[in-house]
Design an enzyme around this catalytic site. Sequence first.
Site, PDB file in Angstrom:
ATOM      1  N   CYS A 117      48.764  47.680  82.375  1.00  0.00           N
ATOM      2  CA  CYS A 117      47.989  48.885  82.080  1.00  0.00           C
ATOM      3  C   CYS A 117      48.850  50.102  82.386  1.00  0.00           C
ATOM      4  O   CYS A 117      49.962  49.975  82.901  1.00  0.00           O
ATOM      5  CB  CYS A 117      46.686  48.919  82.875  1.00  0.00           C
ATOM      6  SG  CYS A 117      45.495  50.062  82.103  1.00  0.00           S
ATOM      7  N   CYS A 119      47.276  53.162  83.755  1.00  0.00           N
ATOM      8  CA  CYS A 119      46.591  54.143  84.605  1.00  0.00           C
ATOM      9  C   CYS A 119      47.253  54.371  85.965  1.00  0.00           C
ATOM     10  O   CYS A 119      47.154  55.458  86.520  1.00  0.00           O
ATOM     11  CB  CYS A 119      45.128  53.757  84.788  1.00  0.00           C
ATOM     12  SG  CYS A 119      44.872  52.054  85.283  1.00  0.00           S
ATOM     13  N   CYS A 127      44.120  55.105  81.106  1.00  0.00           N
ATOM     14  CA  CYS A 127      44.803  53.856  80.752  1.00  0.00           C
ATOM     15  C   CYS A 127      45.606  53.956  79.455  1.00  0.00           C
ATOM     16  O   CYS A 127      46.089  52.946  78.943  1.00  0.00           O
ATOM     17  CB  CYS A 127      43.775  52.733  80.643  1.00  0.00           C
ATOM     18  SG  CYS A 127      42.827  52.532  82.161  1.00  0.00           S
ATOM     19  N   LYS A 192      35.704  44.047  80.244  1.00  0.00           N
ATOM     20  CA  LYS A 192      35.875  44.848  81.453  1.00  0.00           C
ATOM     21  C   LYS A 192      34.886  46.005  81.393  1.00  0.00           C
ATOM     22  O   LYS A 192      34.956  46.850  80.501  1.00  0.00           O
ATOM     23  CB  LYS A 192      37.313  45.372  81.529  1.00  0.00           C
ATOM     24  CG  LYS A 192      37.616  46.181  82.771  1.00  0.00           C
ATOM     25  CD  LYS A 192      39.069  46.629  82.750  1.00  0.00           C
ATOM     26  CE  LYS A 192      39.435  47.422  83.996  1.00  0.00           C
ATOM     27  NZ  LYS A 192      40.839  47.872  83.937  1.00  0.00           N
ATOM     28  N   ARG A 202      40.740  52.014  93.421  1.00  0.00           N
ATOM     29  CA  ARG A 202      41.378  53.294  93.056  1.00  0.00           C
ATOM     30  C   ARG A 202      42.102  53.898  94.237  1.00  0.00           C
ATOM     31  O   ARG A 202      43.112  54.571  94.071  1.00  0.00           O
ATOM     32  CB  ARG A 202      40.355  54.241  92.469  1.00  0.00           C
ATOM     33  CG  ARG A 202      40.042  53.742  91.085  1.00  0.00           C
ATOM     34  CD  ARG A 202      38.986  54.490  90.353  1.00  0.00           C
ATOM     35  NE  ARG A 202      38.659  53.688  89.182  1.00  0.00           N
ATOM     36  CZ  ARG A 202      37.571  53.794  88.464  1.00  0.00           C
ATOM     37  NH1 ARG A 202      36.675  54.696  88.798  1.00  0.00           N
ATOM     38  NH2 ARG A 202      37.376  53.022  87.431  1.00  0.00           N
ATOM     39  N   ARG A 214      36.238  56.398  82.646  1.00  0.00           N
ATOM     40  CA  ARG A 214      36.798  55.457  81.677  1.00  0.00           C
ATOM     41  C   ARG A 214      35.725  54.872  80.748  1.00  0.00           C
ATOM     42  O   ARG A 214      35.946  53.857  80.109  1.00  0.00           O
ATOM     43  CB  ARG A 214      37.543  54.343  82.410  1.00  0.00           C
ATOM     44  CG  ARG A 214      38.693  54.861  83.282  1.00  0.00           C
ATOM     45  CD  ARG A 214      39.664  53.754  83.688  1.00  0.00           C
ATOM     46  NE  ARG A 214      40.841  54.330  84.330  1.00  0.00           N
ATOM     47  CZ  ARG A 214      41.041  54.339  85.654  1.00  0.00           C
ATOM     48  NH1 ARG A 214      40.177  53.775  86.461  1.00  0.00           N
ATOM     49  NH2 ARG A 214      42.137  54.886  86.159  1.00  0.00           N
ATOM     50  N   LYS A 245      35.165  41.057  84.074  1.00  0.00           N
ATOM     51  CA  LYS A 245      35.373  41.889  85.254  1.00  0.00           C
ATOM     52  C   LYS A 245      34.355  43.011  85.285  1.00  0.00           C
ATOM     53  O   LYS A 245      34.205  43.680  84.267  1.00  0.00           O
ATOM     54  CB  LYS A 245      36.798  42.452  85.194  1.00  0.00           C
ATOM     55  CG  LYS A 245      37.162  43.358  86.343  1.00  0.00           C
ATOM     56  CD  LYS A 245      38.526  43.991  86.131  1.00  0.00           C
ATOM     57  CE  LYS A 245      38.876  44.843  87.350  1.00  0.00           C
ATOM     58  NZ  LYS A 245      40.159  45.516  87.231  1.00  0.00           N
ATOM     59  N   TYR A 310      40.562  39.076  96.408  1.00  0.00           N
ATOM     60  CA  TYR A 310      41.278  39.480  97.621  1.00  0.00           C
ATOM     61  C   TYR A 310      41.008  38.484  98.744  1.00  0.00           C
ATOM     62  O   TYR A 310      41.655  38.520  99.778  1.00  0.00           O
ATOM     63  CB  TYR A 310      40.847  40.901  98.012  1.00  0.00           C
ATOM     64  CG  TYR A 310      41.078  41.857  96.868  1.00  0.00           C
ATOM     65  CD1 TYR A 310      42.365  42.327  96.596  1.00  0.00           C
ATOM     66  CD2 TYR A 310      40.043  42.220  96.001  1.00  0.00           C
ATOM     67  CE1 TYR A 310      42.602  43.147  95.507  1.00  0.00           C
ATOM     68  CE2 TYR A 310      40.272  43.046  94.913  1.00  0.00           C
ATOM     69  CZ  TYR A 310      41.555  43.505  94.669  1.00  0.00           C
ATOM     70  OH  TYR A 310      41.785  44.294  93.578  1.00  0.00           O
TER      71      TYR A 310
HETATM   72 ZN    ZN Z   1      44.030  51.020  83.477  1.00  0.00          ZN
END
Ligand code: ZN
Length: 321
Positions: A117, A119, A127, A192, A202, A214, A245, A310
């Site tokens: 991506c 971004c 993005c 997404k 972020r 977005r 996602k 994670y």
């Molecule tokens: Zn992005």
Amino acid sequence: MIHRPRRLRRTDAIRSLVRETRLAPENFVLPLFVCPGTGVRREISSMPGVFNLSIDETTKEVAAAYDAGVRGIILFGLPETKDPVASGAYAEDGIVQRAIRAVRQSTPQMIIMADTCLCEYTSHGHCGVVREGEVINDESLELLAQTALSQAAAGADIVAPSAMMDGQVGAIREVLDREGFENTAILAYAVKYASGFYGPFREAAQSAPEFGDRRAYQMDPPNVREAMREADLDYSEGADMLMVKPATVYLDVLSMVRERFDIPIAAYHVSGEYALIKAAAQKGWIDEERVMMETLTSIKRAGADIILTYYAREAIKALTK
Ligand SMILES: [Zn+2]
């Protein structure tokens, strides 16, 4: 006669015998955030246990993760500088490209995925290419394809386009094939959503958009038929795997994508989903391990073959203890 399902719940051994969904270490992919410098290991305040890591620390982290049973990682980059055309995303010596080479060298067996991506690399935080406040789709495709190509050239096994630009999978597949990377696989962030659950990410990737949001390219949360259309498009453009996602608040979508496609399906258990469990556990309100495993199991039960989380290491630890 009454039916007695409880017979098969009597003992641990019997419950295990009839268990329908099992997590395995191979299911998990660990996301990592690579930053400039050396010896940097900076914890992200909204994601306890997750760090910004310089390349030397990333290789250590990857080696430790491999020893712990993790077989796949996905890399995100925090470049030294950002500009309107995301030069750092496709630079040969970009942060992620260097990290891929370093990991390939230090832990050659690890499956390396690269998030594709712009971004994290654009000064405006969107993005794609921005003109008059709008993200321009087709110009962004060229930069995304260049990014994927540079990641493949650095040694990524899998590139994972996440910009939600129309035609991105096809554009990337075409460039990879033309340049001799026909064996580099594409994991498409096909579905997404424009989600509030990305907040902590972020901070981790320093990628909040400078203006607006977005929603003009990521999907509107109430839509599910549109999700099937997005998945269809990516599949027909040559995606090897499809991703949904976030994961837990879109399990219905995940399950529909699972039913519709025979290729491997992934789900991203995102930063906010992780942070919610962490925060409640830190307050002593929930049993962290139990809630973590229940959450990850629900994602697999809904149809994910691959779970980006994670919690990868902690989940494997819980599975193998
Ligand atoms: Zn992005």
